[in-house]
Each structure stands twice: as C-alpha cells, then as structure tokens.
Design a protein around this motif. Structure first.
Motif, short mmCIF file in Angstrom:
data_model
loop_
_atom_site.label_atom_id
_atom_site.label_comp_id
_atom_site.label_asym_id
_atom_site.label_seq_id
_atom_site.Cartn_x
_atom_site.Cartn_y
_atom_site.Cartn_z
N UNK A 148 0.77 -1.07 0.05
CA UNK A 148 -0.08 -0.07 0.14
C UNK A 148 1.02 1.27 -0.08
N UNK A 149 0.45 2.13 -0.73
CA UNK A 149 1.08 3.37 -0.84
C UNK A 149 0.15 4.49 -1.00
N UNK A 150 0.15 5.65 -0.50
CA UNK A 150 -0.97 6.80 -0.51
C UNK A 150 -1.13 7.59 0.42
N UNK A 151 -2.42 8.19 0.41
CA UNK A 151 -2.87 9.20 1.57
C UNK A 151 -4.19 8.81 2.00
N UNK A 152 -4.61 9.40 3.02
CA UNK A 152 -3.51 9.86 4.00
C UNK A 152 -3.25 8.46 5.06
N UNK A 153 -2.03 8.53 5.45
CA UNK A 153 -1.51 7.25 6.22
C UNK A 153 -2.61 6.86 7.16
N UNK A 154 -2.93 7.93 8.06
CA UNK A 154 -3.77 7.55 9.27
C UNK A 154 -5.37 7.34 8.92
N UNK A 165 -6.20 -7.14 6.23
CA UNK A 165 -5.98 -8.25 7.38
C UNK A 165 -6.94 -9.00 7.71
N UNK A 166 -8.12 -8.28 7.83
CA UNK A 166 -9.32 -9.04 8.45
C UNK A 166 -10.12 -10.14 7.30
N UNK A 167 -9.58 -9.69 5.98
CA UNK A 167 -9.96 -10.95 4.88
C UNK A 167 -9.06 -11.67 4.62
N UNK A 168 -8.03 -11.69 5.09
CA UNK A 168 -6.90 -12.69 4.99
C UNK A 168 -5.61 -12.51 3.97
N UNK A 169 -5.60 -11.11 3.65
CA UNK A 169 -4.51 -10.70 3.00
C UNK A 169 -3.28 -10.29 3.48
N UNK A 170 -2.01 -10.68 3.12
CA UNK A 170 -0.72 -10.07 3.51
C UNK A 170 -0.39 -8.78 3.30
N UNK A 171 -0.38 -7.82 4.07
CA UNK A 171 -0.35 -6.53 3.63
C UNK A 171 0.98 -5.46 4.08
N UNK A 172 1.68 -5.06 3.32
CA UNK A 172 2.83 -4.27 3.56
C UNK A 172 2.46 -2.75 3.32
N UNK A 173 2.87 -1.62 3.96
CA UNK A 173 2.63 -0.42 4.17
C UNK A 173 4.14 0.24 3.65
#
Length: 212
Positions: A148-154, A165-173
């Motif tokens: 994931x890239x983009x806006x806004x972080x928070x 996460x909750x649907x089972x994907x491995x996610x990197x920010x």
C-alpha cells in the motif's frame, strides 16, 4: 518507525501494488486537501517522489498495479454519502469540503493509469476495498499480498490495511511512500498500529524486490 519485515522473495503473480488516491486533491499544490489538511508538506512531497520510484520499477518489471482513487464526478450530489446529509465522519466531511467531484478527482502524472493497470471502481468507504471492484479483482487473480502507498496514512491507508488483514491478505505499507497530515500522525501509525495488521517496507527495499 516499524521495522521492515518481508519475505525473502515475493511471488509476482500473487502480489499487487495499490496506489491510494494519487490524485489532484492531494498531489497538486492547489488541491483542496493538500492546502487545507497537509501540515508537513515536505514529507508529503517526499512520499510522492518515493511512490514514483516504486511505480516506475513496477511498470518496468511487469508487476500488478492497482489505482485506488476516489471519484464522485458522476455523483455531484453525494448520494453515495446520503446526499450530503450525513453528520459524522468522512461521510459528512467530504460533501462539506466539496471534494472529489471536480478536477481534484483526476489522477496526476505519472500516476495516470496505463493500459493493463487496474482501476478500482465503486469504492464507498475509507478503505479502498469497501464495496469496490478491488476485492473481486484480488480474489479472481489469486492475489494474496498487497503493498500500500498513498494518502493519508492514518485514514485511508490504515483503513485499507485493517480490512485487508481481516479478509486474509498479507499487507505491507510502503512507509516512505505514504504520508499523514503531520509527522506525529505518521509516527503513531508506524509505532502503534501497523504491526497489529501487517508490516512495513521502505521504497528502496521494495524496488529491490521488484527488480529481482
């Protein structure tokens, strides 16, 4: 900053790079959101530059790219958000600000989608997965890992991270290719939120993976 955690290698066909709201509202100096909300503008500009490096490498090396914007130009009365009658959260704030229904919804070069790159439609929430075509695209193409890239972080990045996460994907920010309104907001996210739902990686480390 969350310590980088990554696989020794990523399977290209199972990964997608998701660019969140690389549009004029954020990227243009006269964009409504850039002017009104972004306090640490140099950090924001740096994140854009790092995302450009990632995008160029992904395109050169044939990785899967998804452009997850917000575009309400076909919904000028904000019917998606209850015709602008909502009183809480983004559903109230977006119609009040008058954003995403004009030129601010346009993608900004070099983030203008190219042929073969997926454009997300139908999004209705802070998460770019919410009611959008991205979820089906990922499932139908057996993609299990996101960057994931983009806006806004928070806001939208964090919302997407939590749902992924909750649907089972491995996610990197991609830590330096995202930005919040202030450095403090970014630091809070990376120190206290990210490790619960995914992991961080910096743009240079990701480019190394893309070019393997």
């Amino acid at each position: 900053m969350n310590k980088t955690l990554m696989s020794s290698s990523f399977e290209k066909s199972h990964c997608a790079l998701v660019f969140i709201e690389f549009q004029a509202e954020w990227l243009n100096e006269d964009g409504v959101l850039f002017k009104r909300l972004v306090q640490d503008k140099d950090t924001f500009r740096s994140a854009i530059a790092q995302a450009e490096l990632v995008l160029a490498s992904a395109r050169k090396n044939g990785w899967i790219i998804a452009h997850a914007g917000l575009d309400l130009r076909d919904d000028p009365t904000y019917s998606l958000f209850g015709n602008g009658q909502n009183v809480l959260g983004l559903r109230a704030a977006i119609p009040r600000a008058g954003t995403w229904t004009g030129s601010g919804a346009e993608f900004v070069p070099p983030f203008v989608p190219m042929p073969g790159e997926f454009i997300v439609h139908g999004r209705s929430g802070a998460s770019v997965l919410k009611n959008s075509t991205l979820d089906a695209f990922l499932r139908n193409n057996r993609i299990d890992t996101l960057f994931l890239m983009g806006f806004a972080t928070h806001v939208c990045v964090e919302s997407t991270l939590r749902e992924a996460h909750d649907i089972g994907l491995n996610t990197y920010v991609v830590s330096d290719a995202c930005a919040a309104f202030t450095r403090a907001q970014d630091e809070h996210f990376h120190q206290h939120i990210l490790h619960h739902f995914g992991a961080g990686i910096d743009a240079a480390s990701l480019v190394q993976q893309l070019e393997k």
